[in-house]
Design a protein around this motif. Structure first.
Motif, PDB file in Angstrom:
ATOM      1  N   SER A  59      34.254  14.121 107.823  1.00 49.60           N
ATOM      2  CA  SER A  59      33.737  13.478 106.619  1.00 49.60           C
ATOM      3  C   SER A  59      34.240  12.051 106.448  1.00 49.60           C
ATOM      4  O   SER A  59      33.538  11.192 105.913  1.00 49.60           O
ATOM      5  CB  SER A  59      34.108  14.304 105.381  1.00 49.60           C
ATOM      6  OG  SER A  59      35.513  14.396 105.234  1.00 49.60           O
ATOM      7  N   ARG A  60      35.490  11.769 106.907  1.00 52.50           N
ATOM      8  CA  ARG A  60      36.063  10.440 106.741  1.00 52.50           C
ATOM      9  C   ARG A  60      36.899  10.051 107.954  1.00 52.50           C
ATOM     10  O   ARG A  60      37.555  10.899 108.552  1.00 52.50           O
ATOM     11  CB  ARG A  60      36.955  10.389 105.498  1.00 52.50           C
ATOM     12  CG  ARG A  60      36.233  10.252 104.173  1.00 52.50           C
ATOM     13  CD  ARG A  60      37.066  10.817 103.040  1.00 52.50           C
ATOM     14  NE  ARG A  60      37.133  12.277 103.095  1.00 52.50           N
ATOM     15  CZ  ARG A  60      37.962  13.004 102.359  1.00 52.50           C
ATOM     16  NH1 ARG A  60      38.808  12.426 101.553  1.00 52.50           N
ATOM     17  NH2 ARG A  60      37.944  14.313 102.449  1.00 52.50           N
ATOM     18  N   PHE A  61      36.869   8.767 108.298  1.00 52.77           N
ATOM     19  CA  PHE A  61      37.690   8.215 109.370  1.00 52.77           C
ATOM     20  C   PHE A  61      38.626   7.179 108.767  1.00 52.77           C
ATOM     21  O   PHE A  61      38.188   6.283 108.042  1.00 52.77           O
ATOM     22  CB  PHE A  61      36.817   7.541 110.434  1.00 52.77           C
ATOM     23  CG  PHE A  61      35.944   8.486 111.200  1.00 52.77           C
ATOM     24  CD1 PHE A  61      36.338   8.982 112.439  1.00 52.77           C
ATOM     25  CD2 PHE A  61      34.710   8.882 110.692  1.00 52.77           C
ATOM     26  CE1 PHE A  61      35.530   9.844 113.149  1.00 52.77           C
ATOM     27  CE2 PHE A  61      33.893   9.746 111.394  1.00 52.77           C
ATOM     28  CZ  PHE A  61      34.303  10.231 112.624  1.00 52.77           C
ATOM     29  N   CYS A  62      39.928   7.293 109.065  1.00 53.74           N
ATOM     30  CA  CYS A  62      40.912   6.342 108.549  1.00 53.74           C
ATOM     31  C   CYS A  62      41.709   5.779 109.721  1.00 53.74           C
ATOM     32  O   CYS A  62      42.355   6.535 110.455  1.00 53.74           O
ATOM     33  CB  CYS A  62      41.861   7.019 107.560  1.00 53.74           C
ATOM     34  SG  CYS A  62      41.062   7.634 106.076  1.00 53.74           S
ATOM     35  N   PHE A  63      41.661   4.472 109.899  1.00 51.75           N
ATOM     36  CA  PHE A  63      42.418   3.803 110.946  1.00 51.75           C
ATOM     37  C   PHE A  63      43.494   2.969 110.263  1.00 51.75           C
ATOM     38  O   PHE A  63      43.202   1.936 109.647  1.00 51.75           O
ATOM     39  CB  PHE A  63      41.489   2.930 111.793  1.00 51.75           C
ATOM     40  CG  PHE A  63      40.392   3.717 112.461  1.00 51.75           C
ATOM     41  CD1 PHE A  63      40.609   4.336 113.686  1.00 51.75           C
ATOM     42  CD2 PHE A  63      39.153   3.863 111.852  1.00 51.75           C
ATOM     43  CE1 PHE A  63      39.608   5.070 114.296  1.00 51.75           C
ATOM     44  CE2 PHE A  63      38.146   4.595 112.454  1.00 51.75           C
ATOM     45  CZ  PHE A  63      38.373   5.198 113.681  1.00 51.75           C
ATOM     46  N   GLU A  67      53.027   2.463 109.833  1.00 54.78           N
ATOM     47  CA  GLU A  67      53.820   2.453 108.601  1.00 54.78           C
ATOM     48  C   GLU A  67      53.056   3.052 107.418  1.00 54.78           C
ATOM     49  O   GLU A  67      53.666   3.565 106.470  1.00 54.78           O
ATOM     50  CB  GLU A  67      54.245   1.019 108.251  1.00 54.78           C
ATOM     51  CG  GLU A  67      55.176   0.374 109.270  1.00 54.78           C
ATOM     52  CD  GLU A  67      54.441  -0.142 110.497  1.00 54.78           C
ATOM     53  OE1 GLU A  67      53.186  -0.206 110.452  1.00 54.78           O
ATOM     54  OE2 GLU A  67      55.102  -0.455 111.500  1.00 54.78           O
ATOM     55  N   ASP A  68      51.728   2.990 107.463  1.00 52.35           N
ATOM     56  CA  ASP A  68      50.924   3.358 106.298  1.00 52.35           C
ATOM     57  C   ASP A  68      50.150   4.666 106.454  1.00 52.35           C
ATOM     58  O   ASP A  68      49.374   5.017 105.577  1.00 52.35           O
ATOM     59  CB  ASP A  68      49.928   2.239 105.973  1.00 52.35           C
ATOM     60  CG  ASP A  68      50.615   0.944 105.577  1.00 52.35           C
ATOM     61  OD1 ASP A  68      51.751   1.016 105.074  1.00 52.35           O
ATOM     62  OD2 ASP A  68      50.023  -0.125 105.779  1.00 52.35           O
ATOM     63  N   PHE A  69      50.343   5.396 107.565  1.00 53.43           N
ATOM     64  CA  PHE A  69      49.495   6.565 107.764  1.00 53.43           C
ATOM     65  C   PHE A  69      49.757   7.642 106.715  1.00 53.43           C
ATOM     66  O   PHE A  69      48.837   8.364 106.318  1.00 53.43           O
ATOM     67  CB  PHE A  69      49.655   7.122 109.188  1.00 53.43           C
ATOM     68  CG  PHE A  69      50.707   8.171 109.354  1.00 53.43           C
ATOM     69  CD1 PHE A  69      50.396   9.525 109.244  1.00 53.43           C
ATOM     70  CD2 PHE A  69      52.027   7.824 109.631  1.00 53.43           C
ATOM     71  CE1 PHE A  69      51.369  10.499 109.406  1.00 53.43           C
ATOM     72  CE2 PHE A  69      52.995   8.788 109.788  1.00 53.43           C
ATOM     73  CZ  PHE A  69      52.669  10.131 109.674  1.00 53.43           C
ATOM     74  N   THR A  70      50.995   7.745 106.227  1.00 47.78           N
ATOM     75  CA  THR A  70      51.275   8.738 105.190  1.00 47.78           C
ATOM     76  C   THR A  70      50.564   8.381 103.885  1.00 47.78           C
ATOM     77  O   THR A  70      50.155   9.264 103.132  1.00 47.78           O
ATOM     78  CB  THR A  70      52.784   8.880 104.936  1.00 47.78           C
ATOM     79  OG1 THR A  70      53.344   7.600 104.646  1.00 47.78           O
ATOM     80  CG2 THR A  70      53.478   9.484 106.146  1.00 47.78           C
ATOM     81  N   GLU A  71      50.420   7.080 103.609  1.00 51.56           N
ATOM     82  CA  GLU A  71      49.681   6.661 102.421  1.00 51.56           C
ATOM     83  C   GLU A  71      48.214   7.053 102.541  1.00 51.56           C
ATOM     84  O   GLU A  71      47.569   7.405 101.542  1.00 51.56           O
ATOM     85  CB  GLU A  71      49.814   5.147 102.220  1.00 51.56           C
ATOM     86  CG  GLU A  71      51.230   4.677 101.926  1.00 51.56           C
ATOM     87  CD  GLU A  71      51.822   5.377 100.707  1.00 51.56           C
ATOM     88  OE1 GLU A  71      51.103   5.517  99.703  1.00 51.56           O
ATOM     89  OE2 GLU A  71      52.998   5.776 100.773  1.00 51.56           O
ATOM     90  N   SER A  72      47.688   7.007 103.763  1.00 52.12           N
ATOM     91  CA  SER A  72      46.302   7.439 103.987  1.00 52.12           C
ATOM     92  C   SER A  72      46.148   8.924 103.692  1.00 52.12           C
ATOM     93  O   SER A  72      45.125   9.361 103.154  1.00 52.12           O
ATOM     94  CB  SER A  72      45.880   7.136 105.429  1.00 52.12           C
ATOM     95  OG  SER A  72      45.875   5.753 105.689  1.00 52.12           O
ATOM     96  N   LEU A  73      47.169   9.704 104.048  1.00 51.02           N
ATOM     97  CA  LEU A  73      47.131  11.137 103.753  1.00 51.02           C
ATOM     98  C   LEU A  73      47.073  11.368 102.246  1.00 51.02           C
ATOM     99  O   LEU A  73      46.289  12.189 101.759  1.00 51.02           O
ATOM    100  CB  LEU A  73      48.369  11.834 104.331  1.00 51.02           C
ATOM    101  CG  LEU A  73      48.543  11.832 105.844  1.00 51.02           C
ATOM    102  CD1 LEU A  73      49.876  12.463 106.224  1.00 51.02           C
ATOM    103  CD2 LEU A  73      47.406  12.583 106.520  1.00 51.02           C
ATOM    104  N   LEU A  74      47.900  10.644 101.508  1.00 54.88           N
ATOM    105  CA  LEU A  74      47.963  10.820 100.054  1.00 54.88           C
ATOM    106  C   LEU A  74      46.676  10.343  99.383  1.00 54.88           C
ATOM    107  O   LEU A  74      46.155  10.999  98.485  1.00 54.88           O
ATOM    108  CB  LEU A  74      49.169  10.066  99.496  1.00 54.88           C
ATOM    109  CG  LEU A  74      50.540  10.562  99.963  1.00 54.88           C
ATOM    110  CD1 LEU A  74      51.642   9.619  99.490  1.00 54.88           C
ATOM    111  CD2 LEU A  74      50.802  11.978  99.461  1.00 54.88           C
ATOM    112  N   LYS A  75      46.162   9.208  99.822  1.00 52.60           N
ATOM    113  CA  LYS A  75      44.943   8.663  99.220  1.00 52.60           C
ATOM    114  C   LYS A  75      43.748   9.588  99.426  1.00 52.60           C
ATOM    115  O   LYS A  75      42.850   9.656  98.581  1.00 52.60           O
ATOM    116  CB  LYS A  75      44.640   7.287  99.809  1.00 52.60           C
ATOM    117  CG  LYS A  75      45.592   6.196  99.358  1.00 52.60           C
ATOM    118  CD  LYS A  75      45.249   4.863 100.005  1.00 52.60           C
ATOM    119  CE  LYS A  75      46.216   3.771  99.563  1.00 52.60           C
ATOM    120  NZ  LYS A  75      45.922   2.472 100.232  1.00 52.60           N
ATOM    121  N   ASN A  76      43.735  10.301 100.550  1.00 58.49           N
ATOM    122  CA  ASN A  76      42.618  11.192 100.853  1.00 58.49           C
ATOM    123  C   ASN A  76      42.872  12.621 100.384  1.00 58.49           C
ATOM    124  O   ASN A  76      42.091  13.522 100.700  1.00 58.49           O
ATOM    125  CB  ASN A  76      42.328  11.186 102.356  1.00 58.49           C
ATOM    126  CG  ASN A  76      41.605   9.939 102.807  1.00 58.49           C
ATOM    127  OD1 ASN A  76      40.396   9.815 102.683  1.00 58.49           O
ATOM    128  ND2 ASN A  76      42.360   8.976 103.331  1.00 58.49           N
TER     129      ASN A  76
END
Length: 215
Positions: A59-63, A67-76
């Protein structure tokens, strides 16, 4: 992405069966692909087109950066983070995101197979609650509810309990803990100290719900 192909296919089979039973079903797997690999980021268009070519529903792709991959987890609002990297699992857990190890050696399977480590189950239930533990128990409950949607036979989802330490008592305690959370197992194995690699090679689970610090 290639490592996750069998998992993604198995997830889609579960979703498909749920929708066959109830077209308005809302308890479905929703997949978010997150990568912090700079080389993969340079090939983002190719990765997206390849997943679509193979009919994989993401459903979503996040690149993101490392340093910020954990923030991507939280945002999604990710409920379960799957990775083959133990360090990434540790970082996600520290941020309160439930994480598990993806089995990169699993063969393609018609059935989604999930292994619960009974030792981690007992520890999670015994320790003071934390954000990561709350997330783990919430995911367990959702997985258990999803499993109840199917009958005993021909289920596209199989839940397996594996206790490495202790004997039947530890296995029984883990089973009771999971049942109290609304999760019933299809199979249970008590290894009583024996190595778990041989049984895992036979079970070939897609992922293991264990403590990321364990061997």
């Amino acid at each position: 992405v290639g490592v996750a192909f069998p998992l993604l296919q198995a997830l889609q089979r579960v979703n498909g069966r749920l929708l066959e039973e109830n077209p308005s079903e809302s308890l479905l797997f929703d997949v978010v692909l997150i990568t912090s690999d700079s080389q993969q980021q340079q090939q983002s268009s190719r990765i997206i087109s390849n997943t679509r070519h193979h009919g994989l529903e993401i459903s979503r792709f996040c690149f993101s950066s490392e340093e910020d991959f954990t923030e991507s987890l939280l945002k999604n609002n990710v409920h379960l983070f799957l990775t083959t990297d133990r360090d990434e699992a540790a970082q996600a857990s520290q941020k309160g995101v439930f994480s598990a190890l993806l089995n990169g050696k699993v063969a393609s399977s018609e059935q989604l197979r999930v292994v619960f480590c009974g030792d981690a189950v007992i520890r999670t239930d015994a320790e003071p609650p934390s954000a990561s533990q709350d997330a783990a128990q919430s995911f367990w409950a959702q997985l258990g509810e999803m499993r109840r949607r199917f009958g005993m036979l021909d289920s596209p989802l199989s839940l397996v309990l594996l206790t490495s330490r202790g004997g039947r008592e530890s296995c029984g305690t883990a089973l009771q803990t999971l049942r109290s959370r609304g999760v019933n197992m299809d199979e249970a194995y008590s290894l009583a100290g024996a190595p778990r690699s041989p049984i895992l090679s036979l079970l070939r689970p897609h992922f293991l719900l264990i403590n990321h610090l364990e061997d």
